[in-house]
Design an enzyme around this catalytic site. Structure first.
Site, mmCIF file in Angstrom:
data_model
loop_
_atom_site.group_PDB
_atom_site.id
_atom_site.type_symbol
_atom_site.label_atom_id
_atom_site.label_comp_id
_atom_site.label_asym_id
_atom_site.label_seq_id
_atom_site.Cartn_x
_atom_site.Cartn_y
_atom_site.Cartn_z
ATOM 1 N N HIS A 219 22.810 107.498 -91.587
ATOM 2 C CA HIS A 219 23.144 107.827 -90.193
ATOM 3 C C HIS A 219 23.751 106.601 -89.529
ATOM 4 O O HIS A 219 23.622 105.483 -90.021
ATOM 5 C CB HIS A 219 21.887 108.250 -89.426
ATOM 6 C CG HIS A 219 20.887 107.132 -89.264
ATOM 7 N ND1 HIS A 219 20.004 106.759 -90.260
ATOM 8 C CD2 HIS A 219 20.650 106.271 -88.231
ATOM 9 C CE1 HIS A 219 19.264 105.746 -89.856
ATOM 10 N NE2 HIS A 219 19.634 105.408 -88.628
ATOM 11 N N HIS A 277 23.986 103.638 -92.246
ATOM 12 C CA HIS A 277 22.889 102.971 -92.941
ATOM 13 C C HIS A 277 21.783 103.958 -93.278
ATOM 14 O O HIS A 277 21.738 105.062 -92.731
ATOM 15 C CB HIS A 277 22.357 101.793 -92.111
ATOM 16 C CG HIS A 277 21.921 102.149 -90.728
ATOM 17 N ND1 HIS A 277 22.806 102.423 -89.697
ATOM 18 C CD2 HIS A 277 20.693 102.302 -90.186
ATOM 19 C CE1 HIS A 277 22.135 102.707 -88.595
ATOM 20 N NE2 HIS A 277 20.844 102.654 -88.868
ATOM 21 N N ARG A 287 6.228 100.254 -96.297
ATOM 22 C CA ARG A 287 7.166 99.463 -95.511
ATOM 23 C C ARG A 287 7.147 99.912 -94.049
ATOM 24 O O ARG A 287 7.080 101.100 -93.762
ATOM 25 C CB ARG A 287 8.578 99.623 -96.077
ATOM 26 C CG ARG A 287 9.648 98.933 -95.261
ATOM 27 C CD ARG A 287 10.973 98.916 -96.015
ATOM 28 N NE ARG A 287 11.987 98.235 -95.244
ATOM 29 C CZ ARG A 287 12.862 98.850 -94.441
ATOM 30 N NH1 ARG A 287 12.848 100.170 -94.326
ATOM 31 N NH2 ARG A 287 13.750 98.144 -93.768
HETATM 32 C C1 LIG Z 1 17.585 107.366 -78.170
HETATM 33 C C2 LIG Z 1 17.529 107.851 -79.396
HETATM 34 C C3 LIG Z 1 18.323 107.326 -80.524
HETATM 35 C C4 LIG Z 1 17.709 108.066 -81.728
HETATM 36 C C5 LIG Z 1 17.387 109.403 -81.133
HETATM 37 C C6 LIG Z 1 16.674 108.978 -79.853
HETATM 38 O O1 LIG Z 1 16.602 110.021 -78.918
HETATM 39 C C7 LIG Z 1 15.269 108.467 -80.179
HETATM 40 C C8 LIG Z 1 15.150 107.887 -81.594
HETATM 41 C C9 LIG Z 1 16.437 107.337 -82.186
HETATM 42 C C10 LIG Z 1 16.440 107.477 -83.708
HETATM 43 C C11 LIG Z 1 15.668 106.369 -84.446
HETATM 44 C C12 LIG Z 1 15.767 106.627 -85.964
HETATM 45 C C13 LIG Z 1 17.189 106.952 -86.423
HETATM 46 C C14 LIG Z 1 17.827 107.984 -85.466
HETATM 47 C C15 LIG Z 1 19.200 108.435 -85.987
HETATM 48 C C16 LIG Z 1 16.845 109.092 -85.248
HETATM 49 O O2 LIG Z 1 16.722 110.120 -85.898
HETATM 50 O O3 LIG Z 1 16.031 108.783 -84.159
HETATM 51 C C17 LIG Z 1 17.901 107.397 -84.078
HETATM 52 C C18 LIG Z 1 18.587 108.197 -82.971
HETATM 53 C C19 LIG Z 1 20.033 107.752 -82.736
HETATM 54 O O4 LIG Z 1 20.334 106.551 -82.711
HETATM 55 O O5 LIG Z 1 20.870 108.646 -82.579
HETATM 56 O O1 LIG Z 2 13.915 101.124 -91.534
HETATM 57 C C1 LIG Z 2 15.083 100.800 -91.660
HETATM 58 O O2 LIG Z 2 15.459 99.919 -92.427
HETATM 59 C C2 LIG Z 2 16.151 101.529 -90.879
HETATM 60 C C3 LIG Z 2 15.664 102.101 -89.583
HETATM 61 C C4 LIG Z 2 16.767 102.718 -88.792
HETATM 62 O O3 LIG Z 2 17.854 102.877 -89.271
HETATM 63 C C5 LIG Z 2 16.509 103.175 -87.421
HETATM 64 O O4 LIG Z 2 15.372 103.095 -86.929
HETATM 65 O O5 LIG Z 2 17.494 103.615 -86.778
HETATM 66 FE FE LIG Z 3 19.288 103.482 -87.710
#
Ligand SMILES: C=C1C[C@]23C[C@@]1(O)CC[C@H]2[C@@]12CCC[C@@](C)(C(=O)O1)[C@H]2[C@@H]3C(=O)O
Ligand SMILES: O=C(O)CCC(=O)C(=O)O
Ligand SMILES: [Fe+2]
Length: 357
Positions: A219, A277, A287
């Site tokens: 993503h 990534h 982890r």
């Molecule tokens: C503000 C945000 C970015 C995010 C979606 C969210 O609403 C809350 C969590 C964020 C996160 C963290 C992990 C990876 C990601 C792709 C996800 O599924 O939740 C990101 C979202 C993002 O950056 O689009």
């Molecule tokens: O855990 C990681 O190395 C990646 C985490 C990440 O991509 C995220 O929180 O958006």
């Molecule tokens: Fe990320």
């Protein structure tokens, strides 16, 4: 159409064999050895270096990701946030579920929000903090949540300063300064509310079959920048570069990973690409990573900075707030950036990387 699966909460500690719903097909986790990879590794930048701006600018344009040292985040604070994260994820499942994310907001315990776009589940549990963590912390630890909340608050405060500093270094490398962006300008402008951010605690439990499992699927982040703390020197993060394929970002003692998000991509009119990534998992190691997702104030409309737009570099993206973008991302995922394009980058005009400065 996203492939929708039922999101059950798996108690990872109880599982001895990878369930089929977590078994991904055709994974290419197996990368060449670290040594073989050295010449192409993600840059590590000393923020105190005289040339930090140029080094960061070049890392952003070529990789969209870099690591920073001498960032002024104390080791104590990094250890404290790791301690609180481990404490949270080691709670019994029934307790974590008391703070489960609800469908109407990003905060709380649960599976990654991108899960609905993949046919298989990820070997991951997360805790997302947007705004105050107090209500969820009370549910997790009815007796004693003070230390958790204080650590989160302190971590967010320090990360905010660092993210802002890094954003200006990146923009500085493109000759952009505070006068060029109204929402990020001086304190007395109309946008008093500052930036917004989300803190994401990621847990990747030890996995019985790591080669067939996926920690966090590929993503880009929707942010301006994301600052990632890979705790306990445990590797897992991989980034994608068109010319190299997947590359590890090995944890470097004390370093933090910075990656360019979609909003910086928009703001820089494509000069700084948001980096694809993912995270892989281990057979024996649990982890933990902590991501500080840094974005603009919620009322700010983000669009390509006028200085980066001219007849050779037409405006690529339309103006959009972070909230609107998150809505688009939740619907279109990897097509989100494309859906805010105003002009086609493959047309006659020069793309941002065609005449590198
Ligand atoms: C503000 C945000 C970015 C995010 C979606 C969210 O609403 C809350 C969590 C964020 C996160 C963290 C992990 C990876 C990601 C792709 C996800 O599924 O939740 C990101 C979202 C993002 O950056 O689009
Ligand atoms: O855990 C990681 O190395 C990646 C985490 C990440 O991509 C995220 O929180 O958006
Ligand atoms: Fe990320």
């Amino acid at each position: 159409m996203p492939a929708r699966v039922a999101h059950k909460y798996l108690d990872f500690g109880l599982v001895e064999e990878l369930p089929d719903s977590y078994a991904w097909k055709a994974l290419d986790h197996d990368l060449p050895s670290e040594e073989a990879h050295k010449p192409n590794s993600v840059p590590i930048i000393d923020l105190d270096h005289n040339n930090a701006i140029e080094l960061i600018g070049s890392a952003c344009k070529t990789w969209g990701v870099f690591q920073v040292v001498n960032h002024n985040i104390s080791k104590n604070l990094l250890d404290d946030i790791e301690y609180e994260g481990r404490k949270l994820f080691s709670l019994p499942m029934h307790q974590k579920l008391k703070a489960a994310r609800s469908p109407d907001g990003p905060s709380g315990y649960g599976v990654p929000s991108i899960s609905s776009f993949f046919p298989k589940l990820m070997w991951h549990e997360g805790f997302t903090i947007s705004g105050s963590p107090l209500a969820h912390a009370r549910q997790l630890w009815p007796e004693d949540h003070t230390r958790f909340c204080q650590t989160i608050q302190e971590y967010e405060k320090e990360m905010n300063k660092l993210a802002e500093r890094i954003m200006w270094l990146i923009l500085g490398s493109l000759n952009i300064n505070k006068e060029d962006i109204t929402w990020a300008g001086s304190k007395d402008d109309q946008f008093q509310e500052g930036s917004s951010a989300v803190l994401q605690l990621n847990s990747y439990p030890a996995c019985p079959d790591p080669d067939r499992a996926m920690g966090l699927a590929a993503h880009t982040d929707s942010t301006i920048v994301t600052i990632l703390h890979q705790t306990n020197n445990t590797s897992g993060l991989q980034v994608y570069r068109e010319d190299y394929g997947w590359t590890r970002v090995p944890p470097q003692n004390g370093a933090l990973v910075v990656n360019v998000g979609d909003l910086l991509h928009i703001l820089t009119n494509g000069w700084c690409p948001s980096v694809l990534h993912r995270a892989v998992v281990h057979r024996t190691q649990h982890r933990l990573s902590i991501a500080y997702l840094y974005g603009p104030p919620s009322s700010a409309r983000i669009s390509p900075i006028p200085k980066l737009v001219d007849k050779f570099h037409p405006q690529l993206y339309r103006a959009i707030t972070w909230g609107e973008y998150l809505g688009i991302k939740a619907k279109h995922f990897d097509k989100a950036l494309r859906s805010v394009l105003v002009s086609d980058p493959t047309s006659e005009s020069l793309g941002p990387n065609d005449d590198n400065c």
